[in-house]
Design an enzyme around this catalytic site. Structure first.
Site, PDB file in Angstrom:
ATOM      1  N   GLY A 132      83.097  24.042  73.111  1.00 11.63           N
ATOM      2  CA  GLY A 132      82.473  24.341  74.400  1.00 11.63           C
ATOM      3  C   GLY A 132      82.431  25.827  74.686  1.00 11.63           C
ATOM      4  N   THR A 134      78.789  27.604  75.255  1.00 11.55           N
ATOM      5  CA  THR A 134      77.581  27.911  76.022  1.00 11.55           C
ATOM      6  C   THR A 134      77.620  27.315  77.427  1.00 11.55           C
ATOM      7  OG1 THR A 134      76.389  27.840  73.931  1.00 11.55           O
ATOM      8  CG2 THR A 134      75.045  27.851  75.916  1.00 11.55           C
ATOM      9  N   GLU A 254      81.609  30.654  60.063  1.00 12.69           N
ATOM     10  CA  GLU A 254      80.672  29.668  60.616  1.00 12.69           C
ATOM     11  C   GLU A 254      79.239  30.016  60.227  1.00 12.69           C
ATOM     12  OE1 GLU A 254      80.811  28.934  64.942  1.00 12.69           O
ATOM     13  OE2 GLU A 254      78.689  28.410  64.786  1.00 12.69           O
TER      14      GLU A 254
HETATM   15  C1  LIG Z   1      70.869  21.198  69.692  1.00 12.20           C
HETATM   16  C2  LIG Z   1      71.779  22.285  70.169  1.00 12.20           C
HETATM   17  C3  LIG Z   1      73.129  22.195  69.895  1.00 12.20           C
HETATM   18  C4  LIG Z   1      74.010  23.167  70.385  1.00 12.20           C
HETATM   19  N1  LIG Z   1      75.368  22.999  70.183  1.00 12.20           N
HETATM   20  C5  LIG Z   1      76.210  23.839  70.817  1.00 12.20           C
HETATM   21  C6  LIG Z   1      77.621  23.566  70.819  1.00 12.20           C
HETATM   22  O1  LIG Z   1      78.098  22.594  70.213  1.00 12.20           O
HETATM   23  N2  LIG Z   1      78.431  24.396  71.522  1.00 12.20           N
HETATM   24  C7  LIG Z   1      77.946  25.469  72.225  1.00 12.20           C
HETATM   25  O2  LIG Z   1      78.744  26.171  72.840  1.00 12.20           O
HETATM   26  N3  LIG Z   1      76.621  25.760  72.238  1.00 12.20           N
HETATM   27  C8  LIG Z   1      75.751  24.973  71.574  1.00 12.20           C
HETATM   28  N4  LIG Z   1      74.399  25.236  71.612  1.00 12.20           N
HETATM   29  C9  LIG Z   1      73.925  26.349  72.413  1.00 12.20           C
HETATM   30  C10 LIG Z   1      73.305  27.473  71.640  1.00 12.20           C
HETATM   31  O3  LIG Z   1      74.286  28.175  70.936  1.00 12.20           O
HETATM   32  C11 LIG Z   1      72.541  28.289  72.701  1.00 12.20           C
HETATM   33  O4  LIG Z   1      71.344  27.601  72.967  1.00 12.20           O
HETATM   34  C12 LIG Z   1      72.318  29.672  72.312  1.00 12.20           C
HETATM   35  O5  LIG Z   1      73.531  30.349  72.241  1.00 12.20           O
HETATM   36  C13 LIG Z   1      71.394  30.431  73.279  1.00 12.20           C
HETATM   37  O6  LIG Z   1      71.690  30.237  74.640  1.00 12.20           O
HETATM   38  P1  LIG Z   1      70.527  29.763  75.628  1.00 12.20           P
HETATM   39  O7  LIG Z   1      69.935  28.533  75.078  1.00 12.20           O
HETATM   40  O8  LIG Z   1      71.053  29.710  77.000  1.00 12.20           O
HETATM   41  O9  LIG Z   1      69.410  30.893  75.527  1.00 12.20           O
HETATM   42  P2  LIG Z   1      69.306  32.232  76.392  1.00 12.20           P
HETATM   43  O10 LIG Z   1      70.535  33.061  76.242  1.00 12.20           O
HETATM   44  O11 LIG Z   1      68.835  31.915  77.756  1.00 12.20           O
HETATM   45  O12 LIG Z   1      68.123  32.991  75.615  1.00 12.20           O
HETATM   46  C14 LIG Z   1      66.769  32.533  75.687  1.00 12.20           C
HETATM   47  C15 LIG Z   1      65.931  33.338  74.709  1.00 12.20           C
HETATM   48  O13 LIG Z   1      65.972  34.738  75.057  1.00 12.20           O
HETATM   49  C16 LIG Z   1      66.445  35.494  73.975  1.00 12.20           C
HETATM   50  N5  LIG Z   1      67.288  36.596  74.461  1.00 12.20           N
HETATM   51  C17 LIG Z   1      68.253  36.538  75.411  1.00 12.20           C
HETATM   52  N6  LIG Z   1      68.813  37.747  75.570  1.00 12.20           N
HETATM   53  C18 LIG Z   1      68.209  38.577  74.688  1.00 12.20           C
HETATM   54  C19 LIG Z   1      68.347  39.959  74.353  1.00 12.20           C
HETATM   55  N7  LIG Z   1      69.255  40.733  74.952  1.00 12.20           N
HETATM   56  N8  LIG Z   1      67.568  40.485  73.388  1.00 12.20           N
HETATM   57  C20 LIG Z   1      66.646  39.713  72.762  1.00 12.20           C
HETATM   58  N9  LIG Z   1      66.464  38.410  73.043  1.00 12.20           N
HETATM   59  C21 LIG Z   1      67.220  37.853  73.988  1.00 12.20           C
HETATM   60  C22 LIG Z   1      67.262  34.533  73.109  1.00 12.20           C
HETATM   61  O14 LIG Z   1      67.331  34.959  71.768  1.00 12.20           O
HETATM   62  C23 LIG Z   1      66.480  33.235  73.272  1.00 12.20           C
HETATM   63  O15 LIG Z   1      65.411  33.213  72.358  1.00 12.20           O
HETATM   64  C24 LIG Z   1      73.497  24.296  71.091  1.00 12.20           C
HETATM   65  C25 LIG Z   1      72.124  24.411  71.331  1.00 12.20           C
HETATM   66  C26 LIG Z   1      71.271  23.418  70.894  1.00 12.20           C
HETATM   67  C27 LIG Z   1      69.811  23.546  71.213  1.00 12.20           C
END
Ligand SMILES: Cc1cc2nc3c(=O)[nH]c(=O)nc-3n(C[C@H](O)[C@H](O)[C@H](O)COP(=O)(O)OP(=O)(O)OC[C@H]3O[C@@H](n4cnc5c(N)ncnc54)[C@H](O)[C@@H]3O)c2cc1C
Length: 396
Positions: A132, A134, A254
């Site tokens: 956990g 995100t 990882e």
């Molecule tokens: C199927 C799935 C499984 C997952 N499993 C896990 C899990 O088990 N545990 C866990 O903790 N998380 C998990 N995640 C979460 C995943 O790691 C996050 O989706 C990821 O870290 C990005 O966060 P966000 O989706 O909120 O995107 P955001 O942070 O909102 O970003 C949205 C977009 O903007 C871009 N962006 C944001 N800031 C910048 C910047 N400064 N410069 C350039 N681009 C930027 C990002 O690259 C992305 O393309 C999972 C996600 C999915 C879809």
């Protein structure tokens, strides 16, 4: 590295016996098994039998040292297991956390924590599938996470919310990142965050709620809500406030493992593309005779080979105890892009039939898209390379 080890890094089929054994196990779980699971409810859509069989065979305990009941294999061997699982069309993400999430406990846990958890994780008696990190409001900006763990007597009280916590409904334990010191009181953004190993079986009756997310892929992913969840003090791993650093410590391993999964998925899709391009005859010729079909397949193959080399390099450097942040991030970037090239060319090659579930192209195509968003996006990798490797100004 000695000569033999260098040879292994360059050898396409390193660990041939391991690959062959994993392939045999995976043959029992053909595409129908995975497609059927996609039609199930969140409770029944998890590949329980598959994960159990991998656990029983000891593959998910590959990285746990023998003194804690694992097989103490190398990171490369673990990567080969996940790569082979994916190359066979099975789903590495269903089980990969059980293989590597324990690394934080192994590196930073107390002797007591290691003795009480690792042997049970090794046998599968305890499932550590949930990680956990995100949160809905802070996303990639992990240091801003808002889930709080406040001291309460000998223990802590957790309040907050996580999102995209995969496999939470199929896990006994969760590795949780939560803030223990308000950020205003911390010198650095990365301070004041701690890591906990939570017993979810207790937490479920004590303020923790899990809600499945209806997603385009079957990753059993969820939202997890914490409403005054009491946890004991000995759930804390390592020192309070140092959790962010502990999680970063495990990041490179990882990255290598998930990159190996991408390589496996890419091989699965590339093999399918080549087979279909040779078999499908239109205009009285196999479609693979057309350069419009053949060249994208060749291009995807070249990208795959390049990415594989970088994955092996990063993994070898990790094993040699060298700094490998740049290489591990390059490996993750290249393997995701190679996977996407293989997915796209496989989809195009199959024409309309790519959409038919029985051809089992669209399932892996959907999975392939994920690797360009999570666990880290190409943008965040380029941020890392720009700032930490090339010395460019921080862009955000
Ligand atoms: C199927 C799935 C499984 C997952 N499993 C896990 C899990 O088990 N545990 C866990 O903790 N998380 C998990 N995640 C979460 C995943 O790691 C996050 O989706 C990821 O870290 C990005 O966060 P966000 O989706 O909120 O995107 P955001 O942070 O909102 O970003 C949205 C977009 O903007 C871009 N962006 C944001 N800031 C910048 C910047 N400064 N410069 C350039 N681009 C930027 C990002 O690259 C992305 O393309 C999972 C996600 C999915 C879809």
């Amino acid at each position: 590295m000695d000569e033999q080890e260098i040879k292994l890094v360059l050898d396409d089929e390193d660990f041939p016996e391991l690959r062959s054994e994993v392939r045999k196990l995976c043959e029992k779980y053909p595409s129908k098994y995975w497609l059927d699971l996609e039609d199930q409810t969140p409770d029944t859509s998890y590949p329980t039998e598959f994960v159990q069989e991998l656990t029983d065979a000891g593959y998910l305990a590959a990285l746990i040292p023998p003194e804690y009941g694992g097989s103490g294999l190398s990171l490369r061997a673990g990567s080969v297991i996940l790569e082979t699982v994916c190359e066979m069309g099975c789903q590495g993400s269903a089980c990969h956390a059980q293989m590597y999430t324990m690394g934080t406990v192994l590196r930073h846990g107390s002797d007591d924590q290691k003795q009480s958890y690792l042997p049970k994780i090794a046998t599968g008696e305890l499932r550590l599938q949930a990680f956990g990190v995100t949160e809905p409001t802070t996303g990639s900006d992990t240091t801003q996470l808002r889930t709080r763990a406040e001291r309460d007597g000998n223990g802590y009280i957790i309040n907050g919310q996580k999102v995209w916590t995969s496999r939470a409904g199929h896990s006994d334990l969760m590795l949780l990142l939560a803030r223990t010191t308000p950020k205003e009181q911390c010198e650095k953004r990365t301070d004041g965050v701690s890591v906990f190993l939570i017993d979810m079986r207790d937490a479920k009756n004590n303020g923790m709620e899990i809600k499945p997310i209806d997603a385009m892929i079957n990753h059993n992913t969820t939202e997890v809500f914490f409403d005054n969840v009491n946890i004991p003090g000995d759930a804390l791993i390592g020192e309070e406030g140092k959790g962010f650093r502990y999680i970063l410590d495990g990041m490179n391993a990882e990255r290598c493992l998930v990159s190996a999964e991408s390589i496996g998925n890419a091989r699965f899709l590339l093999n399918k593309a080549v087979k279909y391009a040779n078999e499908r005859v239109v205009f009285n010729r196999p479609i693979g005779k057309n350069q419009g079909i053949q060249f994208p397949i060749s291009d995807a193959y070249i990208k795959l080979q390049t990415a594989d080399l970088m994955v092996r390099k990063a993994t070898a450097m990790f094993e040699a105890g060298l700094r490998c942040g740049a290489e591990a991030n390059c490996a993750k970037y290249l393997s995701s892009e190679a996977l996407w090239a293989c997915a796209e060319t496989c989809f195009t090659t199959h024409g309309g039939f790519a959409f038919a579930k029985e051809y089992d192209v669209e399932r892996k195509w959907r999975d392939a898209r994920l690797s360009r968003n999570a666990p880290i996006s190409p943008n965040m990798i380029m941020n890392f390379i720009g700032q930490h490797v090339l010395g460019l100004p921080r862009s955000y």
